[in-house]
Design an enzyme around this catalytic site. Structure first.
Site, PDB file in Angstrom:
ATOM      1  N   LYS A  13       0.837  -1.213   0.000  1.00 50.01           N
ATOM      2  CA  LYS A  13       0.000   0.000   0.000  1.00 50.01           C
ATOM      3  C   LYS A  13       0.869   1.259   0.000  1.00 50.01           C
ATOM      4  O   LYS A  13       0.634   2.182  -0.764  1.00 50.01           O
ATOM      5  CB  LYS A  13      -0.929   0.032   1.233  1.00 50.01           C
ATOM      6  N   ARG A  84      -8.907   0.993   9.383  1.00 48.78           N
ATOM      7  CA  ARG A  84      -8.340  -0.302   9.757  1.00 48.78           C
ATOM      8  C   ARG A  84      -9.405  -1.170  10.428  1.00 48.78           C
ATOM      9  O   ARG A  84      -9.160  -2.320  10.734  1.00 48.78           O
ATOM     10  CB  ARG A  84      -7.251  -0.013  10.754  1.00 48.78           C
ATOM     11  N   ARG A 123      11.592  -6.139   4.787  1.00 46.07           N
ATOM     12  CA  ARG A 123      11.275  -4.735   4.555  1.00 46.07           C
ATOM     13  C   ARG A 123      12.219  -3.816   5.320  1.00 46.07           C
ATOM     14  O   ARG A 123      12.620  -4.114   6.444  1.00 46.07           O
ATOM     15  CB  ARG A 123       9.838  -4.512   5.044  1.00 46.07           C
ATOM     16  N   ARG A 156      11.803  -1.968  10.788  1.00 49.07           N
ATOM     17  CA  ARG A 156      10.806  -1.612  11.804  1.00 49.07           C
ATOM     18  C   ARG A 156      10.714  -2.704  12.863  1.00 49.07           C
ATOM     19  O   ARG A 156      10.777  -3.885  12.539  1.00 49.07           O
ATOM     20  CB  ARG A 156       9.440  -1.434  11.136  1.00 49.07           C
ATOM     21  N   ARG A 167       0.178  -9.192  13.525  1.00 53.69           N
ATOM     22  CA  ARG A 167      -0.452  -8.124  12.726  1.00 53.69           C
ATOM     23  C   ARG A 167      -1.371  -8.724  11.668  1.00 53.69           C
ATOM     24  O   ARG A 167      -2.439  -8.189  11.388  1.00 53.69           O
ATOM     25  CB  ARG A 167       0.624  -7.257  12.055  1.00 53.69           C
TER      26      ARG A 167
HETATM   27  P1  AMP Z   1       1.397   0.372   8.886  1.00 53.85           P
HETATM   28  O1  AMP Z   1       2.602   1.204   8.662  1.00 53.85           O
HETATM   29  O2  AMP Z   1       0.208   0.872   8.112  1.00 53.85           O
HETATM   30  O3  AMP Z   1       1.655  -1.090   8.672  1.00 53.85           O
HETATM   31  O4  AMP Z   1       1.018   0.538  10.425  1.00 53.85           O
HETATM   32  C1  AMP Z   1       1.902   0.154  11.452  1.00 53.85           C
HETATM   33  C2  AMP Z   1       1.178   0.092  12.779  1.00 53.85           C
HETATM   34  O5  AMP Z   1       0.605   1.390  13.078  1.00 53.85           O
HETATM   35  C3  AMP Z   1       0.011  -0.866  12.825  1.00 53.85           C
HETATM   36  O6  AMP Z   1       0.399  -2.196  13.085  1.00 53.85           O
HETATM   37  C4  AMP Z   1      -0.801  -0.265  13.962  1.00 53.85           C
HETATM   38  O7  AMP Z   1      -0.193  -0.539  15.218  1.00 53.85           O
HETATM   39  C5  AMP Z   1      -0.653   1.230  13.713  1.00 53.85           C
HETATM   40  N1  AMP Z   1      -1.699   1.744  12.803  1.00 53.85           N
HETATM   41  C6  AMP Z   1      -1.535   2.181  11.521  1.00 53.85           C
HETATM   42  N2  AMP Z   1      -2.694   2.621  11.013  1.00 53.85           N
HETATM   43  C7  AMP Z   1      -3.624   2.461  11.998  1.00 53.85           C
HETATM   44  C8  AMP Z   1      -5.011   2.718  12.094  1.00 53.85           C
HETATM   45  N3  AMP Z   1      -5.713   3.243  11.078  1.00 53.85           N
HETATM   46  N4  AMP Z   1      -5.639   2.421  13.258  1.00 53.85           N
HETATM   47  C9  AMP Z   1      -4.959   1.916  14.304  1.00 53.85           C
HETATM   48  N5  AMP Z   1      -3.651   1.633  14.284  1.00 53.85           N
HETATM   49  C10 AMP Z   1      -2.980   1.906  13.139  1.00 53.85           C
END
Ligand code: AMP
Length: 210
Positions: A13, A84, A123, A156, A167
């Site tokens: 994404k 989410r 990653r 990360r 996740r």
């Molecule tokens: P991402 O970079 O999109 O994979 O997000 C990394 C982490 O950020 C996720 O595993 C969640 O802990 C948090 N996160 C990202 N977007 C959201 C969201 N819309 N709602 C809640 N937690 C989020």
């Protein structure tokens, strides 16, 4: 135009959203990046956010909307990582409706789970400009350095295999129902997220009529 990018962690994404941002000037709302910036600042809210991210749990919705609401005043937005869960999708609809707007399309980038684990653990991300890399599919030209700004790449903390599996479980349980949510609204488009990122981008643009 308001576009939601849906898909499990590791679907690509962020990579695809960054391309749309660059080519068409979309405002990209990457909630994960916003949260990581707060976490890196180390203030009280940041520490709270970090504890959720590091465990692979979702950050509470109130915190998310506090950050996202003030970003909505753009004509063309790609929502990367939000919504989410169903509550976030409803709140986002309400906030946009107040501005006489709505989601035009939700694009699901579909990738099999075995591929996701392989990708996520490979990653890396630039610590300065947040450009995403992948040691398998998109390695940097110079090891450990960002092609764009020369910043240091890092892994990360939530990209370890154990947290990755958690996740993905959270994704299946609370995020996947969004596929039906947007399908019922007639806004869902599905594209295949495997193969060359350039081909995936072409398919994404075709899906959006761009
Ligand atoms: P991402 O970079 O999109 O994979 O997000 C990394 C982490 O950020 C996720 O595993 C969640 O802990 C948090 N996160 C990202 N977007 C959201 C969201 N819309 N709602 C809640 N937690 C989020």
């Amino acid at each position: 135009m308001k576009i939601v990018l849906l898909g499990p962690p590791g679907a690509g994404k962020g990579t695809q959203a960054a391309r749309l941002e660059k080519e068409f000037g979309f405002k990209r709302i990457s909630v994960g990046d916003m949260l990581r910036k707060h976490a890196a600042e180390g203030m009280e809210l940041g520490m709270k956010i970090k504890s959720f991210i590091d465990r692979g749990e979702l950050v509470p919705d109130e915190i998310i909307f506090e950050l996202v609401e003030k970003e909505l005043a753009h004509e063309n937005i790609i929502f990367d990582g939000i919504p989410r869960n169903i509550n976030q999708a409803r709140v986002l609809d309400e906030l946009l409706a107040r501005r006489q707007e709505g989601i035009d399309a939700a694009v699901l980038i579909s990738v099999p789970e075995s591929e996701l684990i392989r990708r996520l653990t490979a990653r890396r991300v630039c610590g300065d400009c947040w450009e995403p890399y992948n040691l398998i599919t998109k390695p940097p030209k110079t090891e450990g350095r960002c092609d764009i700004c020369g910043g240091m790449l890092y892994q990360r903390e939530d990209d370890t295999e154990e947290t990755t599996r958690h996740r993905l479980a959270v994704y299946r349980e609370v995020t996947e129902p969004l596929i039906e949510f947007y399908s019922e609204k007639g806004a869902l488009v599905i594209i295949r997220g495997i193969g060359d990122p350039d081909d995936i981008y072409l398919e994404l643009k075709r899906a959006l009529g761009l």
